[in-house]
Design a protein around this motif. Structure first.
Motif, PDB file in Angstrom:
ATOM      1  N   VAL A  15      38.178  76.612  42.638  1.00 18.40           N
ATOM      2  CA  VAL A  15      39.429  75.720  43.683  1.00 18.40           C
ATOM      3  C   VAL A  15      38.895  74.693  44.264  1.00 18.40           C
ATOM      4  CG1 VAL A  15      41.111  76.017  45.343  1.00 18.40           C
ATOM      5  CG2 VAL A  15      40.862  77.995  43.805  1.00 18.40           C
ATOM      6  N   PHE A  16      37.639  74.713  44.793  1.00 15.74           N
ATOM      7  CA  PHE A  16      37.014  73.735  45.365  1.00 15.74           C
ATOM      8  C   PHE A  16      36.676  72.682  44.646  1.00 15.74           C
ATOM      9  CE2 PHE A  16      37.350  76.316  49.096  1.00 15.74           C
ATOM     10  CZ  PHE A  16      36.842  75.631  50.183  1.00 15.74           C
ATOM     11  N   HIS A  19      39.906  70.830  43.489  1.00 20.33           N
ATOM     12  CA  HIS A  19      40.527  70.027  44.631  1.00 20.33           C
ATOM     13  C   HIS A  19      39.574  69.589  45.525  1.00 20.33           C
ATOM     14  CE1 HIS A  19      44.377  71.610  42.831  1.00 20.33           C
ATOM     15  NE2 HIS A  19      43.654  72.848  43.058  1.00 20.33           N
ATOM     16  N   ALA A 172      36.848  79.475  52.682  1.00 23.00           N
ATOM     17  CA  ALA A 172      37.997  79.042  52.365  1.00 23.00           C
ATOM     18  C   ALA A 172      38.573  78.544  53.802  1.00 23.00           C
ATOM     19  CB  ALA A 172      39.052  80.206  52.168  1.00 23.00           C
ATOM     20  N   GLY A 175      36.859  75.159  54.241  1.00 26.48           N
ATOM     21  CA  GLY A 175      37.457  73.961  53.234  1.00 26.48           C
ATOM     22  C   GLY A 175      38.816  73.710  53.749  1.00 26.48           C
ATOM     23  N   TRP A 176      39.708  74.565  54.067  1.00 22.50           N
ATOM     24  CA  TRP A 176      40.765  74.094  54.548  1.00 22.50           C
ATOM     25  C   TRP A 176      40.804  73.025  55.813  1.00 22.50           C
ATOM     26  CZ3 TRP A 176      42.590  74.944  59.526  1.00 22.50           C
ATOM     27  CH2 TRP A 176      44.171  74.727  59.485  1.00 22.50           C
ATOM     28  N   HIS A 190      46.015  74.194  48.614  1.00 23.16           N
ATOM     29  CA  HIS A 190      45.358  74.717  47.484  1.00 23.16           C
ATOM     30  C   HIS A 190      44.139  75.740  47.833  1.00 23.16           C
ATOM     31  CE1 HIS A 190      47.986  72.940  44.424  1.00 23.16           C
ATOM     32  NE2 HIS A 190      47.741  72.004  44.656  1.00 23.16           N
ATOM     33  N   ARG A 191      43.277  75.214  48.830  1.00 21.60           N
ATOM     34  CA  ARG A 191      41.972  75.806  49.167  1.00 21.60           C
ATOM     35  C   ARG A 191      42.099  77.048  49.596  1.00 21.60           C
ATOM     36  NH1 ARG A 191      37.628  71.223  50.867  1.00 21.60           N
ATOM     37  NH2 ARG A 191      37.325  70.438  48.812  1.00 21.60           N
TER      38      ARG A 191
END
Length: 220
Positions: A15-16, A19, A172, A175-176, A190-191
């Motif tokens: 995911v990272f 995005h 997560a 990253g958010w 998304h993250r």
């Protein structure tokens, strides 16, 4: 079982990659947030590879480091004043820690004002009989950690799954935060959704309190 659990965590890495957040070039605060999150994801990936290879003890040794790295990102995004960020300076000459980040317990206390649930970790790290003292033991090869050998007291799968949940939530969440600090709410969503297997862990995330550019040039 553990390989399947690691594949679940590796989806977060995917995911990272799908995005990415444009790296900050504006100031020291945002540059250091980018560095902290990049480092956290590297540690996250390394831990998954170690667990997948059966090197569970080595993976456990990185737990405290990952906690500290993600806390730095949160501390920078929520707590550190412009003056504090400006005062952060690398000391290449003797690595004395002058102008470095605060101690783990100091950052935990500051971030707990925004995330009260962290108070359990904070208390558990400080108390001699605290439930989080094992994070120190695995980071510094205490007696308890050394005895967690396959021929004495191997790590159980349920224990490893618990701290894989923890590192996924830390990665997560960081990253958010990075995406929110970069004003990229869609990427942030998304993250966060990439850790959908952690239902309940990340329900309390909240936008940073408007700490913008600190007015100081990036370190490099």
């Amino acid at each position: 079982m553990m390989l399947d659990r690691c594949r679940l965590s590796l989806q977060l890495q995917d995911v990272f990659r799908l995005h990415p957040v444009p790296l900050a070039r504006c100031c020291k605060r945002h540059q250091l947030i980018d560095c902290a999150v990049n480092s956290a994801m590297e540690q996250h990936s390394a831990m998954l590879h170690l667990v997948s290879s059966g090197h569970t003890g080595a993976a456990a040794s990185a737990l405290r480091c990952l906690l500290e790295t993600t806390l730095i990102a949160y501390w920078l995004g929520y707590c550190a004043s412009d003056a504090t960020v400006k005062a952060l300076q690398p000391d290449h000459a003797n690595m004395a820690g002058v102008g470095d980040f605060p101690e783990l317990t100091v950052m935990l206390k500051a971030v707990t004002a925004y995330y009260p649930a962290l108070s359990d970790i904070s208390a558990g790290l400080k108390a001699e009989d605290g439930r989080a003292r094992w994070l120190h033991k695995v980071a510094h090869s205490g007696m308890w950690h050394l005895l967690r050998r396959p021929f004495i007291q191997p790590w159980r799968d349920d224990e490893v799954c618990i701290w894989l949940d923890m590192v996924d939530a830390l990665a997560a969440g960081a990253g958010w935060l990075q995406a929110m600090a970069a004003n990229q709410p869609v990427i942030a969503a998304h993250r966060l959704n990439g850790a959908g297997h952690l239902a309940g862990y990340l329900d309390q995330v909240r936008p940073p309190p408007g700490l913008g550019c600190c007015g100081s040039d990036p370190v490099y």
